[in-house]
Write an enzyme that holds these catalytic residues in place. Structure first.
Site, PDB file in Angstrom:
ATOM      1  N   SER A  15     -12.829   8.222  10.339  1.00  0.00           N
ATOM      2  CA  SER A  15     -12.718   9.074   9.477  1.00  0.00           C
ATOM      3  C   SER A  15     -13.735   9.666   8.096  1.00  0.00           C
ATOM      4  O   SER A  15     -14.235  10.808   7.968  1.00  0.00           O
ATOM      5  CB  SER A  15     -11.142   8.795   8.506  1.00  0.00           C
ATOM      6  OG  SER A  15     -10.124   8.728   9.451  1.00  0.00           O
ATOM      7  N   CYS A  43      -8.008   4.692  11.743  1.00  0.00           N
ATOM      8  CA  CYS A  43      -6.891   5.680  11.821  1.00  0.00           C
ATOM      9  C   CYS A  43      -6.309   6.243  13.137  1.00  0.00           C
ATOM     10  O   CYS A  43      -5.190   6.296  13.342  1.00  0.00           O
ATOM     11  CB  CYS A  43      -7.105   6.692  10.822  1.00  0.00           C
ATOM     12  SG  CYS A  43      -5.929   7.897  10.454  1.00  0.00           S
ATOM     13  N   LYS A  51       0.337   4.238  14.967  1.00  0.00           N
ATOM     14  CA  LYS A  51       1.626   3.627  14.199  1.00  0.00           C
ATOM     15  C   LYS A  51       2.528   4.585  14.041  1.00  0.00           C
ATOM     16  O   LYS A  51       3.733   4.213  14.251  1.00  0.00           O
ATOM     17  CB  LYS A  51       1.037   2.991  12.965  1.00  0.00           C
ATOM     18  CG  LYS A  51       2.060   2.326  12.100  1.00  0.00           C
ATOM     19  CD  LYS A  51       2.535   3.508  10.826  1.00  0.00           C
ATOM     20  CE  LYS A  51       1.892   4.264  10.410  1.00  0.00           C
ATOM     21  NZ  LYS A  51       0.854   3.686   9.050  1.00  0.00           N
ATOM     22  N   TYR A  99     -12.550  14.011  18.243  1.00  0.00           N
ATOM     23  CA  TYR A  99     -13.230  13.330  17.221  1.00  0.00           C
ATOM     24  C   TYR A  99     -14.611  13.453  17.685  1.00  0.00           C
ATOM     25  O   TYR A  99     -15.539  13.691  16.922  1.00  0.00           O
ATOM     26  CB  TYR A  99     -12.682  11.860  16.838  1.00  0.00           C
ATOM     27  CG  TYR A  99     -12.013  11.981  15.930  1.00  0.00           C
ATOM     28  CD1 TYR A  99     -10.646  12.491  15.662  1.00  0.00           C
ATOM     29  CD2 TYR A  99     -12.258  11.503  14.428  1.00  0.00           C
ATOM     30  CE1 TYR A  99     -10.008  12.663  14.654  1.00  0.00           C
ATOM     31  CE2 TYR A  99     -11.692  11.814  13.226  1.00  0.00           C
ATOM     32  CZ  TYR A  99     -10.284  12.212  13.378  1.00  0.00           C
ATOM     33  OH  TYR A  99      -9.632  12.380  12.160  1.00  0.00           O
ATOM     34  N   GLY A 262      -3.430  -8.715   5.844  1.00  0.00           N
ATOM     35  CA  GLY A 262      -4.881  -8.113   5.082  1.00  0.00           C
ATOM     36  C   GLY A 262      -5.698  -7.561   6.003  1.00  0.00           C
ATOM     37  O   GLY A 262      -5.816  -8.125   7.346  1.00  0.00           O
ATOM     38  N   ASP A 303     -13.150   1.969   4.326  1.00  0.00           N
ATOM     39  CA  ASP A 303     -12.559   0.670   4.177  1.00  0.00           C
ATOM     40  C   ASP A 303     -13.685  -0.476   3.845  1.00  0.00           C
ATOM     41  O   ASP A 303     -13.634  -1.493   3.138  1.00  0.00           O
ATOM     42  CB  ASP A 303     -11.568   0.205   5.085  1.00  0.00           C
ATOM     43  CG  ASP A 303     -10.566   1.139   5.215  1.00  0.00           C
ATOM     44  OD1 ASP A 303     -10.224   1.745   4.504  1.00  0.00           O
ATOM     45  OD2 ASP A 303      -9.576   0.724   6.246  1.00  0.00           O
ATOM     46  N   HIS A 436      18.957  22.852  -2.450  1.00  0.00           N
ATOM     47  CA  HIS A 436      20.249  22.377  -2.339  1.00  0.00           C
ATOM     48  C   HIS A 436      20.806  22.684  -0.778  1.00  0.00           C
ATOM     49  O   HIS A 436      20.664  23.819  -0.432  1.00  0.00           O
ATOM     50  CB  HIS A 436      21.271  22.624  -3.355  1.00  0.00           C
ATOM     51  CG  HIS A 436      22.818  21.971  -3.028  1.00  0.00           C
ATOM     52  ND1 HIS A 436      22.558  20.626  -3.398  1.00  0.00           N
ATOM     53  CD2 HIS A 436      23.870  22.332  -2.782  1.00  0.00           C
ATOM     54  CE1 HIS A 436      24.118  20.438  -3.389  1.00  0.00           C
ATOM     55  NE2 HIS A 436      24.724  21.149  -2.873  1.00  0.00           N
TER      56      HIS A 436
HETATM   57  P1  NDP Z   1      -2.020  -5.303   2.757  1.00  0.00           P
HETATM   58  O1  NDP Z   1      -3.131  -5.977   1.477  1.00  0.00           O
HETATM   59  O2  NDP Z   1      -0.937  -4.141   2.113  1.00  0.00           O
HETATM   60  O3  NDP Z   1      -0.998  -6.885   2.713  1.00  0.00           O
HETATM   61  C1  NDP Z   1      -1.481  -8.128   3.203  1.00  0.00           C
HETATM   62  C2  NDP Z   1      -0.353  -8.884   3.161  1.00  0.00           C
HETATM   63  O4  NDP Z   1      -0.417 -10.209   3.623  1.00  0.00           O
HETATM   64  C3  NDP Z   1       0.378  -8.954   1.395  1.00  0.00           C
HETATM   65  O5  NDP Z   1       1.493  -9.153   1.669  1.00  0.00           O
HETATM   66  C4  NDP Z   1      -0.439 -10.554   1.338  1.00  0.00           C
HETATM   67  O6  NDP Z   1       0.424 -11.300   0.425  1.00  0.00           O
HETATM   68  C5  NDP Z   1      -0.248 -11.106   2.699  1.00  0.00           C
HETATM   69  N1  NDP Z   1      -1.524 -12.184   2.744  1.00  0.00           N
HETATM   70  C6  NDP Z   1      -2.619 -11.937   2.602  1.00  0.00           C
HETATM   71  N2  NDP Z   1      -3.354 -13.197   2.951  1.00  0.00           N
HETATM   72  C7  NDP Z   1      -2.229 -14.057   3.535  1.00  0.00           C
HETATM   73  C8  NDP Z   1      -2.254 -15.403   3.953  1.00  0.00           C
HETATM   74  N3  NDP Z   1      -3.580 -15.954   3.965  1.00  0.00           N
HETATM   75  N4  NDP Z   1      -1.320 -15.973   4.362  1.00  0.00           N
HETATM   76  C9  NDP Z   1      -0.071 -15.060   4.045  1.00  0.00           C
HETATM   77  N5  NDP Z   1      -0.048 -14.024   3.603  1.00  0.00           N
HETATM   78  C10 NDP Z   1      -1.130 -13.448   3.443  1.00  0.00           C
HETATM   79  O7  NDP Z   1      -2.859  -5.419   3.945  1.00  0.00           O
HETATM   80  P2  NDP Z   1      -2.308  -4.740   5.214  1.00  0.00           P
HETATM   81  O8  NDP Z   1      -2.935  -5.754   5.993  1.00  0.00           O
HETATM   82  O9  NDP Z   1      -0.716  -4.496   5.406  1.00  0.00           O
HETATM   83  O10 NDP Z   1      -2.864  -3.454   5.289  1.00  0.00           O
HETATM   84  C11 NDP Z   1      -4.310  -3.100   4.971  1.00  0.00           C
HETATM   85  C12 NDP Z   1      -4.536  -1.985   4.237  1.00  0.00           C
HETATM   86  O11 NDP Z   1      -4.662  -0.740   4.835  1.00  0.00           O
HETATM   87  C13 NDP Z   1      -3.424  -1.640   3.136  1.00  0.00           C
HETATM   88  O12 NDP Z   1      -3.684  -2.340   1.822  1.00  0.00           O
HETATM   89  C14 NDP Z   1      -3.450  -0.093   2.920  1.00  0.00           C
HETATM   90  O13 NDP Z   1      -4.620   0.125   2.041  1.00  0.00           O
HETATM   91  C15 NDP Z   1      -4.047   0.213   4.420  1.00  0.00           C
HETATM   92  N6  NDP Z   1      -2.868   0.920   5.066  1.00  0.00           N
HETATM   93  C16 NDP Z   1      -2.256   1.806   4.741  1.00  0.00           C
HETATM   94  C17 NDP Z   1      -1.148   2.456   5.445  1.00  0.00           C
HETATM   95  C18 NDP Z   1      -0.407   3.682   5.008  1.00  0.00           C
HETATM   96  O14 NDP Z   1      -1.170   4.291   4.252  1.00  0.00           O
HETATM   97  N7  NDP Z   1       0.713   3.789   5.276  1.00  0.00           N
HETATM   98  C19 NDP Z   1      -0.827   1.952   6.400  1.00  0.00           C
HETATM   99  C20 NDP Z   1      -1.504   0.540   6.772  1.00  0.00           C
HETATM  100  C21 NDP Z   1      -2.541  -0.097   6.248  1.00  0.00           C
HETATM  101  P3  NDP Z   1       0.028 -11.018  -1.184  1.00  0.00           P
HETATM  102  O15 NDP Z   1       0.887  -9.773  -1.516  1.00  0.00           O
HETATM  103  O16 NDP Z   1       0.652 -12.342  -1.634  1.00  0.00           O
HETATM  104  O17 NDP Z   1      -1.352 -10.966  -1.309  1.00  0.00           O
END
Ligand code: NDP
Length: 456
Positions: A15, A43, A51, A99, A262, A303, A436
């Site tokens: 993107s 994306c 997704k 793309y 993450g 990213d 409404h």
């Molecule tokens: P996030 O950062 O949103 O969430 C990661 C999750 O994994 C958190 O709950 C975190 O816990 C947990 N975690 C991290 N490391 C560990 C570990 N070692 N053991 C156990 N749990 C762990 O990441 P995502 O992968 O869900 O998504 C990445 C990013 O991509 C998002 O932050 C967002 O910016 C983007 N995204 C956006 C979307 C949208 O706009 N709809 C859809 C998908 C992704 P803790 O909270 O405790 O750190």
């Protein structure tokens, strides 16, 4: 003529890269781009778009159930995962072509290969070709990361979830963020038994607390076995599936374990260190407000910079970069009031500050909140509740946060984000007449301040 092959070389055809290339080319830049996998990036290829298609697909499960209350007799529906995946793949292939066409139509020369930096102006294309460029833009995105526990190699990530050959009967999803909540809803809708395991107190850390609590309660109602304060210590193969060992000493047997724990920036092996491009402790490229790295002719967007990992933000960063560097219009991206949606079931929509962050920033704030049964549920009989919340700076009456859990929250919050961007006051919300009957009209009819956290 420039001494370089290209005015701009973009590494990464997602993107951010595509927007930067098109705009720069529009300013007359000679652009080259390298993409090692598929044009469209995370994306389009293995993120937002597939997704959302799976979300749409999985939501039919609720629609079939709800229809009965409106007089429909629906024969027991059956679902074919292979058809869903094949149709999704066809659409993604179509978008990928579009793309690629965007680059070609912009006049960019495309290289279907991995590219790495040799020096500040030289890029090596896998296969041996070397090209030079005045400016280089790194837009390589990120990749899913798994927790460092024994058996992590047995886990899939979102990358593989899009290509499973069969729908797992039982799946454990690790994490409490965007991806974990979204895929919990997807697999649950398609009929898998879903257990979601999150290490912290409540899912969606960083979101408004009421919204987090409300979503967790609603997801449980839809059948997701959500367990917080629960982490995985080990995964191993068992006779009937995968055995997950949990921090509370218990085990679970499932067919598939998906880590949604993450994402990490794609910076390994790019040659950044040798060229002097600084990265932070997460491996993200460090940039200034204009996306410039520590090497002045090298920029990075999206990213890979780990600023705000959302597609529209990467696009805006790519555009601002091209305006700044090739259009003579220096422009920094404004990260204030960026709306976002989590396509969980129900959906979360949010813009601005959570109650807790607003309290920290403004001191005295007013909260308006409503929870209600959506009209459709009165006949469908579905046990569901919507939550909407306004966070207002008490001194100025400015609305500083708007949050929602409920059907189409993303669509609704997008419009409200414009109001926040325009500096809307609570008085503007009050002066607006509702549509409404909608759920969204509640945003303009909330009059009573609330003092207590929501009860779930
Ligand atoms: P996030 O950062 O949103 O969430 C990661 C999750 O994994 C958190 O709950 C975190 O816990 C947990 N975690 C991290 N490391 C560990 C570990 N070692 N053991 C156990 N749990 C762990 O990441 P995502 O992968 O869900 O998504 C990445 C990013 O991509 C998002 O932050 C967002 O910016 C983007 N995204 C956006 C979307 C949208 O706009 N709809 C859809 C998908 C992704 P803790 O909270 O405790 O750190």
């Amino acid at each position: 003529m420039s001494q370089y092959d290209f005015d701009l070389f973009v590494i990464g055809g997602g993107s951010g890269g595509v927007r930067a290339s098109r705009i720069a080319a529009g300013y007359g830049a000679r652009v080259g781009v390298a993409e090692e996998y598929r044009y469209g990036g995370t994306c389009v290829i293995r993120g937002c778009v597939p997704k959302k298609l799976l979300v749409y697909g999985s939501e039919y499960a609720h629609a079939f159930e709800d229809a009965a209350g409106f007089g429909w007799t629906v024969p027991k529906p059956t679902f074919d995962w292979a058809t869903m995946i094949a149709n999704k793949d066809k659409e993604i292939a179509r978008l990928e072509k579009i793309y690629h066409g965007l680059f070609v139509n912009a006049g960019a020369k495309t290289f279907e290969a991995r590219a790495t930096l040799k020096d500040a102006h030289t890029v090596v294309i896998e296969g041996g070709e070397t090209v030079t460029a005045d400016k280089i833009l790194i837009a390589t995105g990120g990749h899913p990361s798994k927790p460092a526990v024994p058996g992590a190699e047995l886990m899939i990530t979102s990358n593989e979830a899009f290509h499973l050959t069969e729908l797992p009967k039982r799946i454990a999803i690790l994490g409490g963020g965007f991806i974990a909540c979204e895929f919990a809803g997807i697999f649950n809708g398609f009929g898998s038994e879903v257990v979601q395991l999150y290490r912290g107190e409540q899912i969606l850390r960083g979101f408004d607390q009421d919204i987090r609590d409300h979503l967790a309660a609603e997801m449980k109602k839809t059948g997701v076995d959500l367990r917080v304060k629960t982490d995985v210590t080990k995964v191993e193969k068992g006779s009937g599936g995968l055995i997950i060992h949990l921090t509370d000493g218990t085990t679970l047997e499932v067919d598939c374990v998906m880590a949604a724990t993450g994402r990490k920036p794609n910076t390994d092996g790019l040659g950044l260190e040798a060229v002097g491009v600084k990265t932070d402790e997460e491996g993200a490229i460090v940039v200034d407000a204009y996306s410039q790295t520590s090497v002045p002719n090298i920029y990075a967007v999206g990213d890979v910079t780990n600023r705000m990992n959302l597609t529209p933000v990467a696009i805006r960063e790519g555009h601002a970069f091209a305006d700044t560097v090739f259009g003579g219009k220096p422009r920094a991206v404004d990260y204030q009031n960026v709306p976002a949606a989590v396509f969980s079931q129900p959906t979360v929509g949010t813009v601005g500050l959570s109650e807790a962050d607003a309290r920290k920033k403004y001191g005295e704030i007013d909260i308006y909140r409503t929870t209600f049964r959506p009209m459709k549920a009165t006949l469908s009989g579905r046990d569901e509740r919507v939550m909407m919340k306004l966070v207002v700076d008490a001194k100025t009456d400015a609305v500083v946060g708007v949050h929602m859990v409920g059907h189409e929250a993303g669509e609704i919050i997008q419009g409200i984000a414009i109001a926040l961007k325009a500096g809307a006051k609570k008085a503007h919300f009050d002066a607006t007449i509702g549509i409404h009957p909608t759920a969204a009209e509640e945003f303009v009819t909330m009059r009573e301040k609330v003092r207590e956290p929501a009860k779930v």
